[in-house]
Write an enzyme that holds these catalytic residues in place. Structure first.
Site, mmCIF file in Angstrom:
data_model
loop_
_atom_site.group_PDB
_atom_site.id
_atom_site.type_symbol
_atom_site.label_atom_id
_atom_site.label_comp_id
_atom_site.label_asym_id
_atom_site.label_seq_id
_atom_site.Cartn_x
_atom_site.Cartn_y
_atom_site.Cartn_z
ATOM 1 N N SER A 190 0.850 -1.194 0.000
ATOM 2 C CA SER A 190 0.000 0.000 0.000
ATOM 3 C C SER A 190 0.882 1.239 0.000
ATOM 4 O O SER A 190 2.038 1.193 0.441
ATOM 5 C CB SER A 190 -0.855 0.004 1.265
ATOM 6 O OG SER A 190 -1.491 1.261 1.446
ATOM 7 N N TYR A 203 -1.829 -1.226 10.548
ATOM 8 C CA TYR A 203 -1.974 -1.493 9.103
ATOM 9 C C TYR A 203 -0.729 -1.046 8.338
ATOM 10 O O TYR A 203 -0.170 -1.799 7.530
ATOM 11 C CB TYR A 203 -3.213 -0.775 8.585
ATOM 12 C CG TYR A 203 -3.444 -0.940 7.102
ATOM 13 C CD1 TYR A 203 -4.042 -2.093 6.598
ATOM 14 C CD2 TYR A 203 -3.085 0.052 6.194
ATOM 15 C CE1 TYR A 203 -4.270 -2.249 5.237
ATOM 16 C CE2 TYR A 203 -3.307 -0.091 4.832
ATOM 17 C CZ TYR A 203 -3.903 -1.253 4.362
ATOM 18 O OH TYR A 203 -4.117 -1.397 3.008
HETATM 19 P P1 NAD Z 1 -11.875 -5.462 0.216
HETATM 20 O O1 NAD Z 1 -12.514 -5.374 1.521
HETATM 21 O O2 NAD Z 1 -12.761 -5.520 -0.972
HETATM 22 O O3 NAD Z 1 -10.909 -6.701 0.156
HETATM 23 C C1 NAD Z 1 -10.231 -7.188 1.280
HETATM 24 C C2 NAD Z 1 -10.517 -8.661 1.361
HETATM 25 O O4 NAD Z 1 -9.711 -9.205 2.378
HETATM 26 C C3 NAD Z 1 -11.943 -8.998 1.748
HETATM 27 O O5 NAD Z 1 -12.777 -9.105 0.630
HETATM 28 C C4 NAD Z 1 -11.782 -10.321 2.462
HETATM 29 O O6 NAD Z 1 -12.132 -11.385 1.619
HETATM 30 C C5 NAD Z 1 -10.312 -10.387 2.781
HETATM 31 N N1 NAD Z 1 -10.122 -10.606 4.207
HETATM 32 C C6 NAD Z 1 -10.070 -9.697 5.191
HETATM 33 N N2 NAD Z 1 -9.914 -10.312 6.380
HETATM 34 C C7 NAD Z 1 -9.864 -11.645 6.109
HETATM 35 C C8 NAD Z 1 -9.706 -12.808 6.899
HETATM 36 N N3 NAD Z 1 -9.557 -12.748 8.237
HETATM 37 N N4 NAD Z 1 -9.725 -14.007 6.279
HETATM 38 C C9 NAD Z 1 -9.901 -14.097 4.932
HETATM 39 N N5 NAD Z 1 -10.035 -13.042 4.135
HETATM 40 C C10 NAD Z 1 -10.001 -11.823 4.730
HETATM 41 O O7 NAD Z 1 -10.875 -4.225 0.093
HETATM 42 P P2 NAD Z 1 -9.667 -3.891 -0.909
HETATM 43 O O8 NAD Z 1 -9.406 -2.472 -0.724
HETATM 44 O O9 NAD Z 1 -9.931 -4.425 -2.256
HETATM 45 O O10 NAD Z 1 -8.451 -4.681 -0.266
HETATM 46 C C11 NAD Z 1 -7.623 -5.560 -0.979
HETATM 47 C C12 NAD Z 1 -6.175 -5.341 -0.611
HETATM 48 O O11 NAD Z 1 -5.778 -4.059 -1.087
HETATM 49 C C13 NAD Z 1 -5.883 -5.347 0.884
HETATM 50 O O12 NAD Z 1 -4.671 -6.041 1.113
HETATM 51 C C14 NAD Z 1 -5.690 -3.868 1.203
HETATM 52 O O13 NAD Z 1 -4.851 -3.691 2.301
HETATM 53 C C15 NAD Z 1 -5.049 -3.400 -0.079
HETATM 54 N N6 NAD Z 1 -5.104 -1.954 -0.283
HETATM 55 C C16 NAD Z 1 -6.287 -1.323 -0.431
HETATM 56 C C17 NAD Z 1 -6.295 0.066 -0.606
HETATM 57 C C18 NAD Z 1 -7.567 0.826 -0.767
HETATM 58 O O14 NAD Z 1 -7.525 2.056 -0.743
HETATM 59 N N7 NAD Z 1 -8.702 0.201 -0.948
HETATM 60 C C19 NAD Z 1 -5.087 0.768 -0.660
HETATM 61 C C20 NAD Z 1 -3.893 0.069 -0.525
HETATM 62 C C21 NAD Z 1 -3.914 -1.293 -0.336
#
Ligand code: NAD
Ligand code: MG
Length: 298
Positions: A190, A203
């Site tokens: 991230s 985080y």
């Molecule tokens: P999202 O909520 O759609 O996806 C995160 C997913 O993580 C969930 O759908 C879930 O299936 C999974 N998850 C969480 N806890 C879990 C657990 N205990 N067991 C199994 N699965 C679990 O949100 P997103 O933003 O698409 O996140 C995806 C990745 O992108 C993450 O690693 C997040 O840190 C990273 N990210 C997101 C952003 C943002 O702004 N959205 C920015 C940087 C990084």
């Protein structure tokens, strides 16, 4: 003509119709309830055989960035297994349907990434049901904001590390014996790794750890012909942000502080994963590809 990811577009004007808005869901939340709807590429991602015949496992493949990646991989010709929490079945069913519509196999493997036994078994189940594994995308992640270290629960610190870091380690470790030369692993870090928010101590620390892990293990696995890289998204409109990923009062201006002046969409992350998964990136190893609207990175 419908726009796709190749259409000439002004990146500052793109997605102007998807404005972030204040709302709340309990963790893990559902894309089905997120308003306005994020673009996962359902109508916009056009495949061209870049991952034909590959077999991919994507954690958190039910929603957000993982779901957009699942749709893209399927349209590029890969069979796709998605892992997610049982509470996310509704989102997972929709994405599995879109994978199948692309004419490839879809496998659904629900469970909790905080459980080491689930992590260890997940790789075997994916290999078994896909008939092999060429691509592992560690994308599942947990993000809960907290204003003050004195109120950050010890359990939350541990859970965030278990889901974001330990699962990435365990899945990578379990996958390696199955991966042929040419296979790829893509971790999800991230912009928080480089410019951490004061409200995301746990985080941000996990995302920095994932970056370091990626760059170390990439050197170890490169001689085996396995390439490991990472994607570092910036602010992207996903359910993660409305399940206490951000203080709710900050949601309305989410992403406005980027040079592009707007938040990103999951569909804008998927091509980075496709590039790192495909042989097009054959000389790219241990790299972190930022897709963050222009915030400077080291
Ligand atoms: P999202 O909520 O759609 O996806 C995160 C997913 O993580 C969930 O759908 C879930 O299936 C999974 N998850 C969480 N806890 C879990 C657990 N205990 N067991 C199994 N699965 C679990 O949100 P997103 O933003 O698409 O996140 C995806 C990745 O992108 C993450 O690693 C997040 O840190 C990273 N990210 C997101 C952003 C943002 O702004 N959205 C920015 C940087 C990084
Ligand atoms: Mg989800």
């Amino acid at each position: 003509m419908t726009r796709d990811q190749y259409t000439f577009t002004d990146p500052t004007a793109l997605y102007a119709e998807i404005e972030p808005s204040t709302q709340h869901q309990d963790e893990p939340g559902l894309d089905a309830k997120l308003t306005p709807k994020p673009d996962l590429g359902e109508e916009t991602y056009r495949g061209s055989g870049r991952l034909a015949g590959r077999k991919a496992l994507i954690t958190g493949g039910d929603s957000g960035i993982g779901a957009a990646t699942a749709i893209a991989f399927a349209r590029e010709g890969a069979d796709v297994a998605i892992a997610y929490l049982p509470a996310e079945q509704e989102d997972a069913d929709r994405i599995a349907g879109l994978i199948l519509e692309a004419g490839v196999a879809a496998v659904q493997l629900p469970g909790d990434l905080a459980d080491p036994d689930y992590c260890r078994g997940l790789i075997d189940r994916a290999v078994d049901q896909l008939g092999g594994l060429d691509i592992l995308v560690n994308n599942g992640g947990k993000q809960i904001f907290n204003e003050d270290i004195t109120t950050l629960p010890d359990d939350q610190w541990q859970d965030t590390f278990d889901v974001n870091v330990r699962a990435t380690f365990l899945l990578t470790k379990a996958a390696v014996p199955h991966l042929r030369p040419g296979s790829t692993i893509i971790n999800t870090t991230s912009s928080q790794a480089y410019s951490p928010s004061p409200t995301l101590l746990d985080y941000a620390a996990t995302k920095w750890a994932i970056n370091g892990f990626t760059k170390a293990v990439a050197q170890q696995l490169a001689p085996k012909g396995i390439r490991v890289n990472a994607v570092a998204p910036g602010p992207v409109w996903t359910v993660l942000q409305v399940t206490d990923g951000q203080p709710p009062e900050k949601l309305a201006e989410f992403g406005e502080d980027t040079p592009l002046g707007r938040m990103g969409q999951p569909a804008e992350m998927a091509p980075a994963y496709v590039f790192l998964a495909s042989a097009e990136s054959s000389y790219v190893v241990g790299e972190t590809l930022s897709a963050n609207g222009g915030k400077p990175t080291p």
